[in-house]
Structures are given as C-alpha cells and as structure tokens.
Design a protein around this motif. Structure first.
Motif, PDB file in Angstrom:
ATOM      1  N   VAL A  59       0.955  -1.151   0.080  1.00  0.00           N
ATOM      2  CA  VAL A  59      -0.131   0.039   0.038  1.00  0.00           C
ATOM      3  C   VAL A  59       1.052   1.270   0.031  1.00  0.00           C
ATOM      4  CG1 VAL A  59      -1.976  -1.065   0.882  1.00  0.00           C
ATOM      5  CG2 VAL A  59      -0.394   0.174   2.711  1.00  0.00           C
ATOM      6  N   ASP A  60       0.639   2.227  -0.835  1.00  0.00           N
ATOM      7  CA  ASP A  60       1.337   3.283  -0.975  1.00  0.00           C
ATOM      8  C   ASP A  60       0.645   4.656  -0.847  1.00  0.00           C
ATOM      9  OD1 ASP A  60      -0.050   3.383  -3.445  1.00  0.00           O
ATOM     10  OD2 ASP A  60       1.998   2.495  -4.514  1.00  0.00           O
ATOM     11  N   LYS A  61       1.224   5.667  -1.128  1.00  0.00           N
ATOM     12  CA  LYS A  61       0.239   6.851  -1.304  1.00  0.00           C
ATOM     13  C   LYS A  61      -0.677   7.242  -2.325  1.00  0.00           C
ATOM     14  CE  LYS A  61       4.304   9.795   0.355  1.00  0.00           C
ATOM     15  NZ  LYS A  61       5.206  10.902  -0.070  1.00  0.00           N
ATOM     16  N   TYR A  62      -0.541   6.427  -3.264  1.00  0.00           N
ATOM     17  CA  TYR A  62      -1.711   6.249  -4.194  1.00  0.00           C
ATOM     18  C   TYR A  62      -2.931   5.326  -3.502  1.00  0.00           C
ATOM     19  CZ  TYR A  62       0.960   7.703  -8.302  1.00  0.00           C
ATOM     20  OH  TYR A  62       1.792   8.252  -9.409  1.00  0.00           O
ATOM     21  N   THR A  63      -2.583   4.556  -2.765  1.00  0.00           N
ATOM     22  CA  THR A  63      -3.653   3.689  -2.093  1.00  0.00           C
ATOM     23  C   THR A  63      -4.484   4.572  -1.050  1.00  0.00           C
ATOM     24  OG1 THR A  63      -2.133   1.567  -2.423  1.00  0.00           O
ATOM     25  CG2 THR A  63      -3.962   1.423  -0.951  1.00  0.00           C
ATOM     26  N   GLN A  64      -3.513   5.199  -0.107  1.00  0.00           N
ATOM     27  CA  GLN A  64      -4.104   5.926   0.962  1.00  0.00           C
ATOM     28  C   GLN A  64      -4.871   7.216   0.014  1.00  0.00           C
ATOM     29  OE1 GLN A  64      -0.964   8.218   3.010  1.00  0.00           O
ATOM     30  NE2 GLN A  64      -2.141   8.007   4.894  1.00  0.00           N
ATOM     31  N   SER A 100      -9.097   7.235   0.783  1.00  0.00           N
ATOM     32  CA  SER A 100      -9.545   8.537   1.455  1.00  0.00           C
ATOM     33  C   SER A 100     -10.564   9.238   0.676  1.00  0.00           C
ATOM     34  CB  SER A 100      -8.253   9.579   1.588  1.00  0.00           C
ATOM     35  OG  SER A 100      -8.650  10.687   2.214  1.00  0.00           O
ATOM     36  N   TYR A 101     -10.776   9.344  -0.696  1.00  0.00           N
ATOM     37  CA  TYR A 101     -11.700   9.753  -1.327  1.00  0.00           C
ATOM     38  C   TYR A 101     -12.937   8.749  -1.166  1.00  0.00           C
ATOM     39  CZ  TYR A 101      -9.337  13.288  -4.333  1.00  0.00           C
ATOM     40  OH  TYR A 101      -8.745  14.166  -4.761  1.00  0.00           O
ATOM     41  N   PHE A 110     -12.484   6.443   3.701  1.00  0.00           N
ATOM     42  CA  PHE A 110     -11.961   5.585   4.806  1.00  0.00           C
ATOM     43  C   PHE A 110     -10.412   6.330   5.227  1.00  0.00           C
ATOM     44  CE2 PHE A 110     -14.427   2.880   2.416  1.00  0.00           C
ATOM     45  CZ  PHE A 110     -15.041   1.912   3.423  1.00  0.00           C
ATOM     46  N   GLU A 111     -10.128   6.506   6.514  1.00  0.00           N
ATOM     47  CA  GLU A 111      -8.918   7.033   6.968  1.00  0.00           C
ATOM     48  C   GLU A 111      -8.296   6.138   7.761  1.00  0.00           C
ATOM     49  OE1 GLU A 111      -7.567   9.861   6.042  1.00  0.00           O
ATOM     50  OE2 GLU A 111      -9.247  10.671   4.751  1.00  0.00           O
ATOM     51  N   PHE A 112      -6.994   5.911   7.706  1.00  0.00           N
ATOM     52  CA  PHE A 112      -6.178   5.092   8.507  1.00  0.00           C
ATOM     53  C   PHE A 112      -5.008   5.540   9.163  1.00  0.00           C
ATOM     54  CE2 PHE A 112      -8.627   2.727   5.208  1.00  0.00           C
ATOM     55  CZ  PHE A 112      -9.153   1.631   5.956  1.00  0.00           C
TER      56      PHE A 112
END
Length: 221
Positions: A149-154, A158-159, A162-164
C-alpha cells in the motif's frame, strides 16, 4: 459505475478497478522488470523518485554487469554511484545497496534462498527499508503474500471516505476484503488466481488508476 463511498470494502474496490481494464498492456504481475533480482534493486532505487529514473539506473547496471550481489559488493563505490545517479540520492542508495547485498549473502547465501526464507522483520531491520519497500520486495521479488500500500492507495481510499492512522491499518483493510471474498474473486477472474498475483495486480490497478487522472472525473464530490 462511479467510484464513491458506496464502495465499502477492498473487494468492491478491486471489482470496480478490474472493470476499468487498467492492466491490459502491463506484465502479468504488473511490476515492470525483467527479473526478480531487478525488482529487489528497483525497490530500493525507486524511493523518492520516478520509475523512469530507476529504469535508467537499471540499464546502467546491466551494461556494467553489476546485477548480482557479488558485483554490487565488489564494484568501486564511485562506479556504482555514477551508475545509479539517475535515481537520485546516489551516495545514500549506493551505500544501502552494498550493505544490503552483503547482509543478504551473509544471512541467506544466495538470492534464491533469500526469496524463499526472508521475512518482513528481517527486511525492516535493514538500513533504509521501511514498510512499503519491504512489502514491495516480498510481494514482487519474493512472490510472498503481502499487499503493498502506497500513497496512491491512501489517497484513493481517502476519497472513498476511509482514513487509516498507520500503514499497517490500511494494509490490513486491503488484505481483509480480499481474503474474505476469494470465492467471488475466483469467479471474477475465471480461475483460482494466487493470492500473491492478486495482491500484485490489485496494487497495480490502484497505481494505474491514480496515474491515469481518472480520479477527479469518477469520484463524487
């Protein structure tokens, strides 16, 4: 179908992305490299730079025949630095490559044995290797069952609303939805795709979707 907060888990995200036909022209396991060893080296070199720069560095290493652990250890540091210069942070990365090559040979004896025996904890103990790099090596070079999982996934999840708090929380969310819906996924693909290949392609779909600039057009405001 629009990408929105109506997607409630990672299986539904995978289902949506698969319909976009994002990997039609990509390699089976998505990562663009001709060998697992190159993937290992590329995972280090791609930190804080674009993959196109890494490809230039890998081509330089090929021309100099420095694509094995022994050669990386023995080559003059100045030569290695110049070869990987397109990837940036050349001095730091050359030192880390030499140290990693030395540690792998001392601990595992060979690249093949490394791929079969290495675990995440060992990789995270190596200088300059964090969660994303460790998982990229495990998933793409060693073909182990880890989802990168990378910044693209995050940004994508998020869009979706979901926030982790941590990398590992996001990874767990991605892996859980996949593991809980394997029967549906086999039907979706038409065969029993391996979990490793599935993680590779799922991550690849996320990256290609984000790079394609389709996000703004598809995400509901």
């Amino acid at each position: 179908m629009q990408l929105s907060n109506e997607i409630s888990n990672s299986y539904e995200l995978l289902e949506f992305l698969k319909k976009q036909n994002l990997l039609k022209e990509e390699p089976s396991y998505w990562w663009p490299s001709s060998s697992d060893f190159e993937i290992l080296i590329g995972a280090i070199l791609t930190q804080n730079t674009k993959w196109t720069n890494v490809e230039k560095s890998l081509e330089n290493l090929k021309k100099l025949n420095i694509l094995n652990f022994e050669a990386i250890i023995e080559v003059n540091s100045t030569v290695l630095v110049e070869a990987i210069a397109p990837s940036g942070f050349k001095n730091q990365k050359s030192q880390r490559l030499k140290l990693l090559a030395k540690n792998i040979l001392e601990e595992f004896g060979s690249f093949d044995n490394f791929c079969q025996s290495v675990n995440r904890e060992w990789l995270l103990e190596q200088k300059g290797i964090g969660f994303e790099t460790a998982d990229a090596i495990l998933c793409y070079a060693c073909h182990q069952e880890f989802m990168v999982v990378d910044k693209y996934t995050q940004k994508l999840v998020s869009y979706m609303g979901f926030e982790f708090e941590t990398y590992e929380d996001l990874q767990a969310w991605c892996e859980y939805g996949i593991n809980e819906n394997l029967d549906k996924i086999f039907e979706l693909y038409g065969y029993e795709i391996s979990l490793n290949k599935l993680y590779c392609r799922f991550h690849g779909k996320i990256v290609e979707f984000m790079k394609s600039n389709r996000l703004k057009a598809r995400v509901k405001e």
